[in-house]
Motif scaffolding. Structure first.
Motif, PDB file in Angstrom:
ATOM      1  N   GLU A  43      15.661 -73.959 -69.773  1.00  0.00           N
ATOM      2  CA  GLU A  43      14.284 -73.597 -70.431  1.00  0.00           C
ATOM      3  C   GLU A  43      13.110 -73.502 -69.205  1.00  0.00           C
ATOM      4  O   GLU A  43      12.272 -72.603 -69.167  1.00  0.00           O
ATOM      5  N   ASP A  46      13.837 -69.849 -63.810  1.00  0.00           N
ATOM      6  CA  ASP A  46      13.665 -68.434 -63.826  1.00  0.00           C
ATOM      7  C   ASP A  46      15.150 -67.778 -63.365  1.00  0.00           C
ATOM      8  O   ASP A  46      14.942 -66.697 -63.847  1.00  0.00           O
ATOM      9  N   LYS A  71      20.309 -65.393 -73.662  1.00  0.00           N
ATOM     10  CA  LYS A  71      19.539 -64.554 -74.435  1.00  0.00           C
ATOM     11  C   LYS A  71      18.538 -65.118 -75.246  1.00  0.00           C
ATOM     12  O   LYS A  71      17.414 -64.565 -75.427  1.00  0.00           O
ATOM     13  N   VAL A  75      11.544 -67.487 -72.196  1.00  0.00           N
ATOM     14  CA  VAL A  75      11.294 -67.287 -70.786  1.00  0.00           C
ATOM     15  C   VAL A  75      10.017 -68.472 -70.535  1.00  0.00           C
ATOM     16  O   VAL A  75       9.283 -68.633 -71.388  1.00  0.00           O
ATOM     17  N   ARG A  76      10.139 -69.245 -69.312  1.00  0.00           N
ATOM     18  CA  ARG A  76       9.109 -70.363 -69.333  1.00  0.00           C
ATOM     19  C   ARG A  76       7.695 -69.634 -69.042  1.00  0.00           C
ATOM     20  O   ARG A  76       7.577 -68.638 -68.413  1.00  0.00           O
ATOM     21  N   SER A  79       6.658 -67.756 -65.387  1.00  0.00           N
ATOM     22  CA  SER A  79       7.903 -67.080 -64.683  1.00  0.00           C
ATOM     23  C   SER A  79       7.382 -66.012 -63.894  1.00  0.00           C
ATOM     24  O   SER A  79       6.442 -65.252 -64.316  1.00  0.00           O
ATOM     25  N   THR A  81       8.352 -63.093 -62.959  1.00  0.00           N
ATOM     26  CA  THR A  81       8.731 -61.797 -63.216  1.00  0.00           C
ATOM     27  C   THR A  81       8.629 -61.824 -64.763  1.00  0.00           C
ATOM     28  O   THR A  81       9.213 -60.458 -65.402  1.00  0.00           O
ATOM     29  N   GLY A  82       8.211 -62.786 -65.544  1.00  0.00           N
ATOM     30  CA  GLY A  82       8.395 -62.631 -67.161  1.00  0.00           C
ATOM     31  C   GLY A  82       9.695 -62.500 -67.664  1.00  0.00           C
ATOM     32  O   GLY A  82       9.739 -62.137 -68.745  1.00  0.00           O
ATOM     33  N   ARG A  83      10.785 -62.721 -67.009  1.00  0.00           N
ATOM     34  CA  ARG A  83      12.284 -62.789 -67.717  1.00  0.00           C
ATOM     35  C   ARG A  83      13.065 -63.801 -66.773  1.00  0.00           C
ATOM     36  O   ARG A  83      12.729 -64.116 -65.785  1.00  0.00           O
ATOM     37  N   ARG A  84      14.059 -64.185 -67.563  1.00  0.00           N
ATOM     38  CA  ARG A  84      15.034 -65.167 -66.783  1.00  0.00           C
ATOM     39  C   ARG A  84      16.005 -64.297 -66.176  1.00  0.00           C
ATOM     40  O   ARG A  84      16.895 -63.431 -66.868  1.00  0.00           O
ATOM     41  N   HIS A  85      16.506 -64.638 -64.914  1.00  0.00           N
ATOM     42  CA  HIS A  85      17.825 -63.890 -64.442  1.00  0.00           C
ATOM     43  C   HIS A  85      18.748 -64.857 -64.411  1.00  0.00           C
ATOM     44  O   HIS A  85      18.809 -66.038 -64.104  1.00  0.00           O
ATOM     45  N   ASN A 106      23.001 -59.142 -69.536  1.00  0.00           N
ATOM     46  CA  ASN A 106      21.862 -59.918 -68.953  1.00  0.00           C
ATOM     47  C   ASN A 106      22.183 -60.583 -67.732  1.00  0.00           C
ATOM     48  O   ASN A 106      21.418 -61.386 -67.439  1.00  0.00           O
TER      49      ASN A 106
END
Ligand code: SAH
Ligand code: SF4
Ligand code: F3S
Length: 455
Positions: A43, A46, A71, A75-76, A79, A81-85, A106
């Motif tokens: 959670e 990033d 998925k 996203v925290r 973050s 980039t606004g998404r999780r990698h 993903n």
């Protein structure tokens, strides 16, 4: 966008053997050196890094499930980039490469076992331009020991002395995903061992798929005995190594197991099967008789040694008679610990092409019988320590009893040590204590605290 690692939080999930665990320490070390912060929970991360294992099929399946479940985790806030990698490394990364991003949309980064050092660049590229980055190398030119390493604890450390494997046991995928065996120069090992001891290491475990063949590529002959001498000289209290291949465990090494007092009295000597027919089909290059001869020699050199092993049940063509030979060998040796695996065909290995006709129930029955025997023998071995005073390297506060600590004995037994009032369990973690064994169980010993040996 130009990603600033100071804003990046990452977590890492590690599967498989100690090689992977150590690689993870290097990954964490590298990312922290760049300013990124390690977090425990997905959670809060990033970037989620999976250090994967494909030695058996179950590990493959589990990874896919875990990557897919990413998925659903929000996203925290904060973050960059606004998404999780998601990054996949380790042995599945090495084996599947590009195919992983096609199968798992993903996934942002795939790297292998030969290019740990590229990971920060791959992560930065993926975060900057959003495109998946895949880089897997066929071989690495140098030993990855120049990379910083983040070791969770200073009192116990893994020290890789070889990477890769040349043995090509017919069932095993490791040589394909870790490459050819490569030894690390002796001077380099000595230096790291000295540094670790200065930093507080009480236990060092030398790592390699087959530590006994150390040096063949560098010096033209196996020189593991010299590695033992050199690391012993560092003054470390418990010197361990894993793992040993029976075909290469030579007399010099056995002599050191007997004569070097700080070599811990524990030896992991993978046997895989007790049937010569199966050992041959496995390409193990020893017989059960040779193995038992080694056990005798090792016990003569070090009577208190605890032996552990790996066994595969249900290898192609294994008959009841073959299994019985394994059973008899386990009975004869009396291991303190046995890792029993059900054979899992790995694509690309010779064994995967062998005809297979053993019913599932038969395999399960053999597995269960072996497990019962192993438990009985381990319990027998542990009972020999009932009433004895032993040393324990404390690893943690006991999970169930906050007034006790858990750790391992020199023989590598798990020990639960109960503490008298006033002794702070937390402050003992990483210390060596004396303990009086009060109860021997199959998988652990219960003991009472009898003083601190070394903080
Ligand atoms: N180099 C180590 C083993 C590394 S793999 C050694 O030779 O001792 C760890 C263990 O996984 C092996 O010892 C073997 O028992 C088991 N293993 C490897 N491949 C397997 C397969 N295809 N199916 C089931 N078990 C396997
Ligand atoms: Fe696999 Fe055999 Fe090498 Fe061990 S020695 S890693 S079992 S090929
Ligand atoms: Fe698994 Fe790779 Fe180790 S396949 S056992 S993590 S070398």
């Amino acid at each position: 966008m130009n990603i600033d690692f100071n804003e990046v939080r990452f977590c890492i999930h590690t599967f498989g053997c100690q090689m992977n665990k150590h690689d993870s320490e290097r990954v964490v070390g590298m990312l922290e050196a760049l300013g990124a912060m390690q977090v425990e929970a997905v959670e809060d991360a990033d970037v989620v890094i999976f250090m994967t294992c494909c030695v058996r099929e179950a590990a493959d399946v589990r990874l896919r499930g875990q990557v897919n479940s990413m998925k659903n985790i929000p996203v925290r806030a904060g973050s960059p980039t606004g998404r999780r990698h998601v990054a996949i490394g380790g042995c599945i990364g090495q084996r599947d490469g590009e195919a992983l991003v096609r199968e798992l949309p993903n996934v942002d980064v795939v790297f292998g076992t030969m290019n740990l050092a590229s990971l920060p660049r791959l992560i930065a590229d993926a975060m900057n331009d959003g495109a998946a980055q895949v880089e897997v190398l066929e071989k690495s030119d140098d030993f990855p020991t120049s990379l910083p390493s983040h070791r969770e604890k200073n009192w116990s450390a893994w020290l890789p002395i070889t990477i890769g494997c040349n043995n090509f046991c017919s069932y095993c995928i490791v040589p394909y995903v870790r490459g050819r065996e490569k030894s690390r120069p002796l001077e380099d090992i000595k230096k790291e061992a000295r540094g670790l001891v200065l930093a507080g290491a009480k236990e060092i475990t030398l790592l390699g798929q087959n530590v006994n063949s150390y040096g063949r590529d560098l010096y033209g002959e196996a020189r593991f005995a010299e590695v033992l001498d050199a690391v012993h000289e560092s003054g470390v209290r418990y010197l361990r190594f894993a793992t040993s291949h029976p075909k290469d465990l030579n007399d010099q090494v056995i002599e050191r197991i007997g004569s070097l007092e700080r070599v811990a009295p524990a030896l992991h000597l993978a046997v895989q099967s007790g049937s010569d027919r199966i050992l041959k089909a496995m390409n193990r290059r020893y017989t059960a008789e040779h193995y038992l001869g080694l056990v005798d020699k090792v016990r003569a050199a070090r009577p208190d040694i605890a032996l552990s092993t790996d066994i595969i049940v249900g290898f192609p063509g294994e008959t009841e008679e073959d299994f019985q030979a394994t059973y008899d060998l386990v009975e004869a040796v009396g291991y303190t610990q046995v890792f029993t695996f059900i054979y899992s065909p790995r694509e690309g290995t010779p064994a995967a092409k062998m005809p297979y006709d053993i019913p599932r129930e038969v395999i399960q029955d053999r597995f269960d019988r072996l497990r019962d025997l192993v438990e009985r023998k381990a319990w027998e071995a542990n009972r020999l320590d009932q009433g004895k005073r032993i040393e324990v390297l404390v690893e943690s506060v006991n999970r169930k009893d906050a007034d006790a600590v858990s750790g391992r004995s020199p023989k590598n037994q798990n020990v639960h040590v109960s503490l008298p009032k006033g002794e702070d369990p937390e402050s003992l973690v990483g210390s060596v204590v004396q303990a009086q064994v009060t109860d021997a169980r199959p998988w652990f010993l219960r003991a009472e605290f009898a003083g601190v040996v070394e903080r």
